[in-house]
Motif scaffolding. Structure first.
Motif, PDB file in Angstrom:
ATOM      1  N   SER A  87       1.951  -6.889  -8.734  1.00  0.00           N
ATOM      2  CA  SER A  87       0.634  -7.238  -9.265  1.00  0.00           C
ATOM      3  C   SER A  87      -0.310  -7.728  -8.165  1.00  0.00           C
ATOM      4  CB  SER A  87       0.752  -8.272 -10.381  1.00  0.00           C
ATOM      5  OG  SER A  87       1.335  -9.461  -9.896  1.00  0.00           O
ATOM      6  N   ASP A  88       0.231  -8.254  -7.064  1.00  0.00           N
ATOM      7  CA  ASP A  88      -0.627  -8.631  -5.936  1.00  0.00           C
ATOM      8  C   ASP A  88      -1.306  -7.391  -5.345  1.00  0.00           C
ATOM      9  OD1 ASP A  88      -0.097 -11.407  -6.054  1.00  0.00           O
ATOM     10  OD2 ASP A  88       1.736 -11.147  -4.867  1.00  0.00           O
ATOM     11  N   PHE A  89      -0.547  -6.303  -5.232  1.00  0.00           N
ATOM     12  CA  PHE A  89      -1.158  -5.055  -4.779  1.00  0.00           C
ATOM     13  C   PHE A  89      -2.280  -4.642  -5.733  1.00  0.00           C
ATOM     14  CE2 PHE A  89       3.015  -3.947  -2.592  1.00  0.00           C
ATOM     15  CZ  PHE A  89       2.511  -4.022  -1.309  1.00  0.00           C
ATOM     16  N   GLY A  90      -2.028  -4.774  -7.030  1.00  0.00           N
ATOM     17  CA  GLY A  90      -3.041  -4.420  -8.022  1.00  0.00           C
ATOM     18  C   GLY A  90      -4.296  -5.260  -7.886  1.00  0.00           C
ATOM     19  N   ASP A  91      -4.132  -6.557  -7.640  1.00  0.00           N
ATOM     20  CA  ASP A  91      -5.297  -7.431  -7.461  1.00  0.00           C
ATOM     21  C   ASP A  91      -6.116  -6.998  -6.247  1.00  0.00           C
ATOM     22  OD1 ASP A  91      -4.540  -8.906  -9.676  1.00  0.00           O
ATOM     23  OD2 ASP A  91      -3.652 -10.537  -8.508  1.00  0.00           O
ATOM     24  N   ILE A  92      -5.442  -6.637  -5.177  1.00  0.00           N
ATOM     25  CA  ILE A  92      -6.140  -6.180  -3.976  1.00  0.00           C
ATOM     26  C   ILE A  92      -6.864  -4.866  -4.256  1.00  0.00           C
ATOM     27  CG2 ILE A  92      -5.792  -5.301  -1.626  1.00  0.00           C
ATOM     28  CD1 ILE A  92      -3.494  -7.444  -1.426  1.00  0.00           C
ATOM     29  N   VAL A  93      -6.175  -3.938  -4.891  1.00  0.00           N
ATOM     30  CA  VAL A  93      -6.787  -2.641  -5.223  1.00  0.00           C
ATOM     31  C   VAL A  93      -8.041  -2.850  -6.067  1.00  0.00           C
ATOM     32  CG1 VAL A  93      -6.470  -0.542  -6.620  1.00  0.00           C
ATOM     33  CG2 VAL A  93      -4.697  -1.251  -4.991  1.00  0.00           C
ATOM     34  N   PHE A  94      -7.939  -3.685  -7.086  1.00  0.00           N
ATOM     35  CA  PHE A  94      -9.094  -3.868  -7.967  1.00  0.00           C
ATOM     36  C   PHE A  94     -10.230  -4.643  -7.291  1.00  0.00           C
ATOM     37  CE2 PHE A  94      -6.606  -1.796 -11.053  1.00  0.00           C
ATOM     38  CZ  PHE A  94      -7.527  -1.269 -11.958  1.00  0.00           C
ATOM     39  N   SER A  95      -9.924  -5.483  -6.330  1.00  0.00           N
ATOM     40  CA  SER A  95     -10.993  -6.108  -5.539  1.00  0.00           C
ATOM     41  C   SER A  95     -11.720  -5.040  -4.723  1.00  0.00           C
ATOM     42  CB  SER A  95     -10.427  -7.173  -4.600  1.00  0.00           C
ATOM     43  OG  SER A  95      -9.988  -8.289  -5.328  1.00  0.00           O
ATOM     44  N   LEU A  96     -10.963  -4.120  -4.150  1.00  0.00           N
ATOM     45  CA  LEU A  96     -11.585  -3.036  -3.378  1.00  0.00           C
ATOM     46  C   LEU A  96     -12.364  -2.086  -4.279  1.00  0.00           C
ATOM     47  CD1 LEU A  96      -8.675  -2.404  -0.852  1.00  0.00           C
ATOM     48  CD2 LEU A  96     -10.895  -3.480  -0.378  1.00  0.00           C
ATOM     49  N   ILE A  97     -11.927  -1.917  -5.508  1.00  0.00           N
ATOM     50  CA  ILE A  97     -12.674  -1.110  -6.482  1.00  0.00           C
ATOM     51  C   ILE A  97     -14.008  -1.781  -6.798  1.00  0.00           C
ATOM     52  CG2 ILE A  97     -12.722  -0.372  -8.905  1.00  0.00           C
ATOM     53  CD1 ILE A  97      -9.649   0.171  -8.589  1.00  0.00           C
ATOM     54  N   GLU A  98     -13.985  -3.098  -6.993  1.00  0.00           N
ATOM     55  CA  GLU A  98     -15.214  -3.828  -7.312  1.00  0.00           C
ATOM     56  C   GLU A  98     -16.277  -3.669  -6.234  1.00  0.00           C
ATOM     57  OE1 GLU A  98     -14.415  -7.938  -8.271  1.00  0.00           O
ATOM     58  OE2 GLU A  98     -12.784  -7.341  -9.630  1.00  0.00           O
ATOM     59  N   TYR A  99     -15.841  -3.485  -4.992  1.00  0.00           N
ATOM     60  CA  TYR A  99     -16.778  -3.311  -3.877  1.00  0.00           C
ATOM     61  C   TYR A  99     -16.959  -1.835  -3.500  1.00  0.00           C
ATOM     62  CZ  TYR A  99     -17.469  -8.251  -3.010  1.00  0.00           C
ATOM     63  OH  TYR A  99     -17.844  -9.565  -3.122  1.00  0.00           O
ATOM     64  N   ASN A 100     -16.528  -0.935  -4.373  1.00  0.00           N
ATOM     65  CA  ASN A 100     -16.704   0.511  -4.199  1.00  0.00           C
ATOM     66  C   ASN A 100     -16.033   1.072  -2.955  1.00  0.00           C
ATOM     67  OD1 ASN A 100     -18.276   0.881  -6.592  1.00  0.00           O
ATOM     68  ND2 ASN A 100     -19.979  -0.073  -5.495  1.00  0.00           N
ATOM     69  N   ILE A 101     -14.979   0.410  -2.497  1.00  0.00           N
ATOM     70  CA  ILE A 101     -14.175   0.961  -1.408  1.00  0.00           C
ATOM     71  C   ILE A 101     -13.196   1.981  -1.992  1.00  0.00           C
ATOM     72  CG2 ILE A 101     -12.470   0.447   0.389  1.00  0.00           C
ATOM     73  CD1 ILE A 101     -15.243  -0.580   1.081  1.00  0.00           C
ATOM     74  N   PHE A 102     -12.573   1.625  -3.096  1.00  0.00           N
ATOM     75  CA  PHE A 102     -11.707   2.526  -3.850  1.00  0.00           C
ATOM     76  C   PHE A 102     -12.430   2.879  -5.143  1.00  0.00           C
ATOM     77  CE2 PHE A 102      -7.295   0.778  -2.302  1.00  0.00           C
ATOM     78  CZ  PHE A 102      -7.576   1.192  -1.024  1.00  0.00           C
ATOM     79  N   SER A 103     -11.996   3.965  -5.747  1.00  0.00           N
ATOM     80  CA  SER A 103     -12.548   4.334  -7.052  1.00  0.00           C
ATOM     81  C   SER A 103     -11.413   4.348  -8.063  1.00  0.00           C
ATOM     82  CB  SER A 103     -13.225   5.700  -6.977  1.00  0.00           C
ATOM     83  OG  SER A 103     -12.294   6.692  -6.608  1.00  0.00           O
TER      84      SER A 103
END
Length: 145
Positions: A87-103
């Motif tokens: 879930s830590d990986f998920g939190d990081i991924v979703f933080s990057l999604i919020e900043y439009n780094i990941f989609s």
């Protein structure tokens, strides 16, 4: 306003959420590239259709990437960055999604990163005597009789 680069965005995220070291975000970004590259090798048609990876695929790719990069120190290195569970990986991924780094797609959720594997099973056991090398997600097994 000028577009921010990855490093500046990670600085912003870390100011808002200090749980994870900056290196954790770089690792996840590199882990995504590693995962997509391996998927291209194993199933080029699928990646041509969509380079999107599921939470499970990304977790499995990051596990393989961590083992390749850090070997028996993988769990220790990840832990030093604040990553102790999937879930830590998920939190990081979703933080990057919020900043439009990941989609993400409409079907992607944080819960996709919950409890896919245990870190001891994934990062420690392969290096213990009699440990098995992991090619897929770790599962609970019984010892042979």
């Amino acid at each position: 306003m000028q577009d921010l680069d990855f490093s500046e965005i990670v600085d912003l995220i870390c100011r808002e959420d200090a749980r994870y070291d900056r290196k954790a975000y770089l690792f996840v970004r590199q882990g995504l590239a590693f995962t997509v590259s391996n998927l291209k090798k194993s199933d080029p048609d699928r990646v041509r259709q969509s380079p999107h990876v599921s939470g499970r695929e990304l977790l499995e790719g990051m596990r393989a990437y961590a083992l390749e990069q850090y070997g028996p120190m993988a769990k220790t290195v990840l832990g030093s960055w604040g990553i102790h569970r999937c879930s830590d990986f998920g939190d990081i991924v979703f933080s990057l999604i919020e900043y439009n780094i990941f989609s993400k797609t409409d079907n992607d959720r944080r819960e996709d990163f919950a409890d896919i594997y245990d870190f001891d099973e994934a990062f420690v056991r392969p290096f213990q005597p009699g440990g098995r090398k992991l090619s897929g997600p770790p599962t609970k097994t019984t010892e042979p009789v």
